[in-house]
Write an enzyme that holds these catalytic residues in place. Structure first.
Site, PDB file in Angstrom:
ATOM      1  N   LYS A 179      -9.587 -11.851 -16.181  1.00  0.00           N
ATOM      2  CA  LYS A 179      -9.769 -11.945 -17.634  1.00  0.00           C
ATOM      3  C   LYS A 179      -9.181 -13.236 -18.222  1.00  0.00           C
ATOM      4  CE  LYS A 179     -11.216  -9.359 -21.128  1.00  0.00           C
ATOM      5  NZ  LYS A 179     -12.407  -8.516 -21.060  1.00  0.00           N
ATOM      6  N   GLU A 184       5.080 -11.112  -5.898  1.00  0.00           N
ATOM      7  CA  GLU A 184       4.072 -11.258  -6.960  1.00  0.00           C
ATOM      8  C   GLU A 184       4.531 -10.732  -8.313  1.00  0.00           C
ATOM      9  OE1 GLU A 184       4.097  -9.149  -4.518  1.00  0.00           O
ATOM     10  OE2 GLU A 184       3.046  -7.280  -4.938  1.00  0.00           O
ATOM     11  N   ASP A 237     -16.371 -11.006 -22.352  1.00  0.00           N
ATOM     12  CA  ASP A 237     -17.061 -11.255 -21.085  1.00  0.00           C
ATOM     13  C   ASP A 237     -18.524 -11.665 -21.287  1.00  0.00           C
ATOM     14  OD1 ASP A 237     -14.650 -10.361 -20.243  1.00  0.00           O
ATOM     15  OD2 ASP A 237     -15.362  -8.425 -19.511  1.00  0.00           O
ATOM     16  N   CYS A 285       5.395  -6.021   1.735  1.00  0.00           N
ATOM     17  CA  CYS A 285       5.759  -4.599   1.743  1.00  0.00           C
ATOM     18  C   CYS A 285       5.004  -3.853   2.859  1.00  0.00           C
ATOM     19  CB  CYS A 285       5.530  -4.005   0.352  1.00  0.00           C
ATOM     20  SG  CYS A 285       6.375  -2.431   0.153  1.00  0.00           S
ATOM     21  N   TYR A 286       4.050  -2.984   2.499  1.00  0.00           N
ATOM     22  CA  TYR A 286       3.283  -2.309   3.552  1.00  0.00           C
ATOM     23  C   TYR A 286       2.664  -3.340   4.494  1.00  0.00           C
ATOM     24  CZ  TYR A 286      -0.274   0.613   5.809  1.00  0.00           C
ATOM     25  OH  TYR A 286      -1.041   1.269   6.734  1.00  0.00           O
ATOM     26  N   GLY A 332       0.848  -1.196   0.000  1.00  0.00           N
ATOM     27  CA  GLY A 332       0.000   0.000   0.000  1.00  0.00           C
ATOM     28  C   GLY A 332       0.876   1.235   0.000  1.00  0.00           C
ATOM     29  N   HIS A 345       8.460  -7.650  -3.242  1.00  0.00           N
ATOM     30  CA  HIS A 345       7.208  -8.086  -3.877  1.00  0.00           C
ATOM     31  C   HIS A 345       7.377  -9.430  -4.594  1.00  0.00           C
ATOM     32  CE1 HIS A 345       4.847  -4.395  -3.270  1.00  0.00           C
ATOM     33  NE2 HIS A 345       6.042  -3.825  -3.236  1.00  0.00           N
TER      34      HIS A 345
END
Ligand code: XMP
Length: 509
Positions: A367, A171, A227, A82-83, A55, A169
């Site tokens: 997606k 990710e 979608d 992180c945050y 964040g 991070h």
């Protein structure tokens, strides 16, 4: 119960990415704003683990988002990123300070200790850092399990409570062993089994809607985009012809697009589809209109009117189905979430049509997962891997007033460009032709010609929020230009757009 991970959102830019990375390892993850779930609800939901996201705030600011300290005592493993790591440290009694000039940004060498989080990961590797604060004093019970040159605590853990924090991070793909670390958290620490599969999702959804929607009339606005197409295919498998799809052809579609969508769903799938050819009424409404936002507004409103009229003809509708997907639902950071997609194609529909319920069968999927579902349901690749196409269609690709003649001309130019691009060695994420309102002089045959200027646009992007203009091979531009000029009489000039976003947008209007 399906095993799942809670991603507690503290406003970081990679929050959706974290959830995707978890799901890629076949563990279902859901994102909740940090202030929208209580420790009791977390417990009741049976999460196998929790990830605190990053964040933009500093935990020592009084206004910064915090969590209830009880979450750390639930006995559920937590990984703070992180945050999120700093927050765990702060809540557990450590000290967080500004790192001043020792803040780290970008690729950084990290050295890790032996720990379940780092199982089978080399001692030294590269991680992705982006922090201005750091954990100065560890809380009681924690120990440091990774360091970098500038950061004395690049990772920490509390063995007793199963709490982990990573300053970097895992990710993002730049962290060399990021997926392995997340995998270790999921499988070594949270003891997940990794049994979440798209096939199960399809089966479960089909069973669920077959039961819940039995005997009900369901209506879906089909645009032919990914979608709504996948939502239609999924619901069709569940309830067959109790599903009616209304496809409003506003006459602003690309060449042969309306027929293609209709054929795919009616003939290949046998779905109950109503195609409304509403070109004339849209063009009438758009006559004389040149201002882009006004075009959008008129098209949006007219779309609703047409859809409403069709719905009324069908009698009582019990359920409205929408192709909302997960990124539409989650609004990062600010603690609010939009439940109904305010999409240009279907915006406002729920207000004007009486129905008992909305179903959004794809609301939990990203997606790429939606595409996977579409693939498994047998939708053609042309639909699954479609480029985004704006709801107002070619109306925002014709500068100035829209006329039937201009639409036809643009459809032809765009079709030529798309055909040539099929043979190109590059694959932009979106490309199309635009009909500008610039006229210029040319020579056609032996005569002076005064005609339209067509612009070609091709962009490379991950998220369509920012984009780079694609360096198309000259040969592709050359062939496209020459074909457009030769095959379309009214065009005298073709230009290629070399502007990135920002400052330009992807569409011209
Ligand atoms: P811009 O032009 O804002 O486009 O850079 C970003 C992405 O959004 C699409 N786009 C729209 N989609 N209704 C839509 O459904 C619209 O009015 C609209 N305007 C832009 C655009 O094609 C690109 O993918």
């Amino acid at each position: 119960m399906q095993e799942k991970i809670l991603v507690l959102d503290f406003g970081g830019q990679y929050n959706q990415l974290i959830a995707r990375r978890v799901r890629e390892q076949h563990v279902y993850a859901e994102i909740k704003p940090y202030n929208k779930i209580t420790p009791e609800e977390i417990k009741e939901n049976g999460y196998k683990g929790i990830i605190f996201t990053g964040g933009p705030n500093s935990v020592y600011d009084t206004e910064s988002p915090h969590c209830n300290a009880k979450i750390l005592e639930l006995g559920i493993p937590i990984l703070g990123i992180c945050y999120g790591a700093q927050l765990i440290a702060d809540v557990a009694g450590g000290t967080i300070c500004s790192a001043g000039s020792s803040g780290e940004y970008g690729r950084t060498s990290v050295s890790v200790s032996e720990n379940p989080l780092f199982k089978d990961i080399p001692k030294n590797s590269i991680c992705w850092m982006s922090h201005t604060d750091y954990i100065k004093d560890l809380p009681a019970g924690f120990s440091v399990i990774a360091t970098t040159d500038a950061c004395p605590c690049a990772a920490m853990f509390d063995k007793t409570r199963n709490l982990y924090g990573l300053q970097f991070h895992p990710e993002v793909s730049h962290t060399e062993y990021g997926s392995e670390m997340l995998g270790n958290f999921l499988f070594e620490i949270c003891k997940c089994s990794g049994n979440w599969k798209i096939n199960d999702f399809i089966e479960q959804s089909v069973q669920k809607y077959r039961t819940e929607l039995a005997g009900k009339k369901v209506l879906l606005a089909l645009s032919g985009g990914v979608d709504s197409s996948v939502a239609a295919a999924l619901l069709y498998r569940a309830i067959g012809n109790d599903l009616t799809c209304v496809f409003v052809d506003h006459g602003l579609l690309r060449k042969n697009e309306g027929d293609y969508v209709e054929n795919t769903f009616r003939n290949r799938f046998g779905m109950n589809i109503i195609r409304v050819n509403a070109e004339t009424r849209f063009l009438r409404k758009l006559s004389g209109i040149t201002e882009p936002e006004q075009k959008r507004k008129i098209i949006g409103e007219e779309f609703i009117r047409v859809f409403e009229e069709e719905a009324k003809k069908l009698g009582k509708i019990h359920v409205l189905a929408q192709g909302t997907i997960y990124p539409d639902v989650v609004e990062s950071g600010n603690g609010s979430s939009a439940t109904i997609k305010s999409h240009h194609n279907v915006g406002g529909l729920p207000d004007v049509i009486a129905f008992d319920r909305i179903v959004e069968p794809l609301a939990e999927l990203f997606k790429d997962e939606v595409r996977e579902v579409g693939n498994k349901l047998g939708l053609p690749k042309e639909i699954i891997y479609r480029q985004p196409f704006p709801g107002p269609g070619l109306a925002v690709r014709i500068i100035g007033e829209i006329t039937k003649e201009k639409l036809e001309l643009l459809r032809d130019a765009d079709a030529i460009f798309c055909k040539e691009m099929e043979q190109a060695t590059v694959a932009p994420n979106q490309y199309f032709a635009v009909l500008t309102d610039l006229h210029s002089v040319g020579v056609k045959g032996d005569a002076r010609a005064y005609g339209y200027t067509v612009a070609l646009r091709a962009v490379t992007t991950d998220d369509f929020m920012t984009a780079e203009w694609t360096k198309l091979p000259y040969e592709v531009i050359e062939r496209t230009s020459s074909r457009i000029i030769n095959e379309i009489e009214q065009v005298t000039r073709v230009v290629y757009d070399v502007t990135s976003k920002p400052p330009a947008t992807i569409e011209f209007e």
